[in-house]
Motif scaffolding. Sequence first.
Motif, PDB file in Angstrom:
ATOM      1  N   GLU A   1       8.314  18.798 -26.705  1.00 47.72           N
ATOM      2  CA  GLU A   1       8.491  20.064 -25.973  1.00 47.72           C
ATOM      3  C   GLU A   1       9.903  20.179 -25.409  1.00 47.72           C
ATOM      4  N   LEU A   2      10.439  19.064 -24.921  1.00 48.48           N
ATOM      5  CA  LEU A   2      11.809  19.078 -24.392  1.00 48.48           C
ATOM      6  C   LEU A   2      12.809  19.409 -25.494  1.00 48.48           C
TER       7      LEU A   2
ATOM      8  N   PHE B   1      19.721  12.765 -26.526  1.00 51.42           N
ATOM      9  CA  PHE B   1      19.571  13.164 -27.921  1.00 51.42           C
ATOM     10  C   PHE B   1      20.780  12.622 -28.655  1.00 51.42           C
ATOM     11  N   LEU B   2      20.543  11.813 -29.673  1.00 55.74           N
ATOM     12  CA  LEU B   2      21.626  11.141 -30.382  1.00 55.74           C
ATOM     13  C   LEU B   2      21.606  11.500 -31.857  1.00 55.74           C
ATOM     14  N   TYR B   3      22.801  11.744 -32.379  1.00 51.80           N
ATOM     15  CA  TYR B   3      22.969  12.000 -33.810  1.00 51.80           C
ATOM     16  C   TYR B   3      23.842  10.902 -34.379  1.00 51.80           C
ATOM     17  N   PHE B   4      23.390  10.283 -35.436  1.00 49.48           N
ATOM     18  CA  PHE B   4      24.178   9.237 -36.089  1.00 49.48           C
ATOM     19  C   PHE B   4      24.807   9.854 -37.330  1.00 49.48           C
ATOM     20  N   MET B   5      26.115   9.893 -37.325  1.00 50.84           N
ATOM     21  CA  MET B   5      26.850  10.519 -38.417  1.00 50.84           C
ATOM     22  C   MET B   5      27.593   9.466 -39.224  1.00 50.84           C
TER      23      MET B   5
ATOM     24  N   ASN C   1      15.276  22.713 -25.387  1.00 48.87           N
ATOM     25  CA  ASN C   1      16.725  22.556 -25.413  1.00 48.87           C
ATOM     26  C   ASN C   1      17.346  23.048 -26.718  1.00 48.87           C
ATOM     27  N   ASN C   2      16.528  23.667 -27.569  1.00 49.66           N
ATOM     28  CA  ASN C   2      17.029  24.203 -28.839  1.00 49.66           C
ATOM     29  C   ASN C   2      17.888  23.189 -29.574  1.00 49.66           C
ATOM     30  N   VAL C   3      17.377  21.968 -29.681  1.00 48.69           N
ATOM     31  CA  VAL C   3      18.103  20.888 -30.341  1.00 48.69           C
ATOM     32  C   VAL C   3      18.351  21.267 -31.801  1.00 48.69           C
ATOM     33  N   VAL C   4      19.618  21.195 -32.201  1.00 43.86           N
ATOM     34  CA  VAL C   4      20.008  21.503 -33.564  1.00 43.86           C
ATOM     35  C   VAL C   4      19.552  20.351 -34.463  1.00 43.86           C
ATOM     36  N   GLN C   5      18.967  20.685 -35.581  1.00 39.63           N
ATOM     37  CA  GLN C   5      18.479  19.713 -36.551  1.00 39.63           C
ATOM     38  C   GLN C   5      17.596  18.632 -35.903  1.00 39.63           C
ATOM     39  N   PRO C   6      16.478  19.036 -35.317  1.00 41.30           N
ATOM     40  CA  PRO C   6      15.616  18.045 -34.653  1.00 41.30           C
ATOM     41  C   PRO C   6      15.121  16.947 -35.589  1.00 41.30           C
TER      42      PRO C   6
END
Length: 71
Positions: free
Chosen positions: A21-22, A61-65, A26-31
Amino acid sequence: MAKIYVNGDAQEVSLPLNVSELIQQNNVVQPDMVSVQVNEEFAEREDWEKIQLKEGDKVDFLYFMGGGTFK
C-alpha cells in the motif's frame, strides 16, 4: 496518523498500512524493479502485503542499476 520515514523523509500515514500500500501511495516508478528495506532489513517481495508498518518505521525504496564500463 503516524509518522514513518520514507527514503529519509518524514511522512504522515494512516495505519494500518502495509508495504504494498505504501508503494502505491508513493507512486513508486517501476514497482516490479524496486527493492524495499524496512528498518534496514530487506523485505521479501512476497511478504510486502503481510508487513504492517508502524510508527517510526524507516522504509527505503532501492533500485539496483547496472551499466557503465569496466576497463
